[in-house]
Design an enzyme around this catalytic site. Structure first.
Site, PDB file in Angstrom:
ATOM      1  N   LYS A 152      -0.624  -4.988   4.157  1.00 13.69           N
ATOM      2  CA  LYS A 152       0.487  -4.215   4.697  1.00 13.69           C
ATOM      3  C   LYS A 152       0.178  -3.637   6.064  1.00 13.69           C
ATOM      4  O   LYS A 152       1.010  -3.663   6.963  1.00 13.69           O
ATOM      5  CB  LYS A 152       0.862  -3.086   3.734  1.00 13.69           C
TER       6      LYS A 152
ATOM      7  N   GLY B 170       3.809  -5.128  -6.785  1.00 14.21           N
ATOM      8  CA  GLY B 170       3.802  -5.191  -5.331  1.00 14.21           C
ATOM      9  C   GLY B 170       3.213  -3.930  -4.731  1.00 14.21           C
ATOM     10  O   GLY B 170       2.422  -3.231  -5.367  1.00 14.21           O
ATOM     11  N   CYS B 171       3.608  -3.633  -3.508  1.00 10.04           N
ATOM     12  CA  CYS B 171       3.083  -2.468  -2.803  1.00 10.04           C
ATOM     13  C   CYS B 171       3.216  -1.204  -3.645  1.00 10.04           C
ATOM     14  O   CYS B 171       4.307  -0.865  -4.087  1.00 10.04           O
ATOM     15  CB  CYS B 171       3.819  -2.292  -1.484  1.00 10.04           C
ATOM     16  N   PHE B 172       2.110  -0.517  -3.844  1.00 15.27           N
ATOM     17  CA  PHE B 172       2.159   0.663  -4.717  1.00 15.27           C
ATOM     18  C   PHE B 172       2.904   1.838  -4.105  1.00 15.27           C
ATOM     19  O   PHE B 172       3.330   2.739  -4.810  1.00 15.27           O
ATOM     20  CB  PHE B 172       0.769   1.089  -5.190  1.00 15.27           C
ATOM     21  N   TRP B 173       3.103   1.845  -2.791  1.00 14.88           N
ATOM     22  CA  TRP B 173       3.835   2.953  -2.169  1.00 14.88           C
ATOM     23  C   TRP B 173       5.240   3.089  -2.758  1.00 14.88           C
ATOM     24  O   TRP B 173       5.685   4.180  -3.099  1.00 14.88           O
ATOM     25  CB  TRP B 173       3.951   2.726  -0.662  1.00 14.88           C
TER      26      TRP B 173
END
Length: 219
Positions: free
Chosen positions: A2, A47-50
């Site tokens: 990312k 996917g992206c943990f954010w």
């Protein structure tokens, strides 16, 4: 990774919110009953943990949502190493909740409806690699039973096409990510990656599950 994607100035390319199809999944036919008891914990990878953290922290009854890594060894649970896709980890979120307020099945329903697209293999939107896979790390036999029953229910109903590719990876250790990843969405709501890929997920939670929405995010 990312950070490389952002650094290259490609934040407006291939937004995840366009690739991910948010669908209101049906309520689980198999679920745990709401009842008072000790706080419970589950781990989800999507996917992206954010963005996944940003969704779960807004659900009533959730006490904490922690970004981290699951599926690999402690020695390689480091963001830069995981970004190679060679460590076996998935970016994941550990959710702790009050079982008297929200059920595990409800958390699964939100996970599949708005937190990610369960049909994308080893990717989510602009992020590619096995570290972005869709996976459930069940902490108990009951969680494993409920999760597998729910995926079977969704597949039978044809809720998503193509096929759901979520894996069941058992009670593998979870390692909290570096401090700068925690509460990242709240800290950087206007960052292009967050605004394009993750804020739509939080907005979808509020729109599609108004009874679950909490104005105050979990700590």
């Amino acid at each position: 990774m990312k950070h490389a994607w952002i650094a290259l100035g490609l934040a407006l390319a291939t937004p995840a919110c366009a690739a991910e199809r948010m669908v209101l999944a049906p309520a689980p036919a198999v679920d745990a009953q709401l009842k008072a008891g000790a706080l419970q914990t589950a781990v989800f990878a999507g996917g992206c943990f954010w963005g996944v953290e940003g969704v779960f922290e807004r659900i009533k009854g959730v006490k904490s949502a922690v970004s981290g890594y699951a599926g690999g060894a402690k020695s390689t649970a480091v963001y830069e190493m995981i970004g190679t896709g060679q460590t076996g980890h998935a970016e994941a979120v550990q959710v702790t909740w009050d079982p008297a307020v929200v059920s595990y099945g409800t958390l699964l329903r939100v996970f599949f409806s708005v937190a990610h697209d369960p049909t994308q293999l080893n990717r989510q939107g602009p992020d590619q690699g096995p570290q972005y896979r869709t996976a459930i790390f069940a902490r108990t036999v009951e969680q494993d039973r409920i999760a597998k029953a729910y995926v079977a229910q969704l597949e039978k109903a044809g809720t998503w096409k193509p096929k759901i590719v979520t894996t069941f990876e058992g009670n593998k250790p979870f390692y909290a990510a570096e401090d700068y990843h925690q509460n990242y969405l709240r800290a950087h709501p206007q960052q292009p990656y967050i605004a394009i890929n993750d804020i739509p997920k939080v907005e979808a939670l509020k729109r599609m599950f108004p009874a679950l929405w909490s104005d105050k995010p979990a700590v």
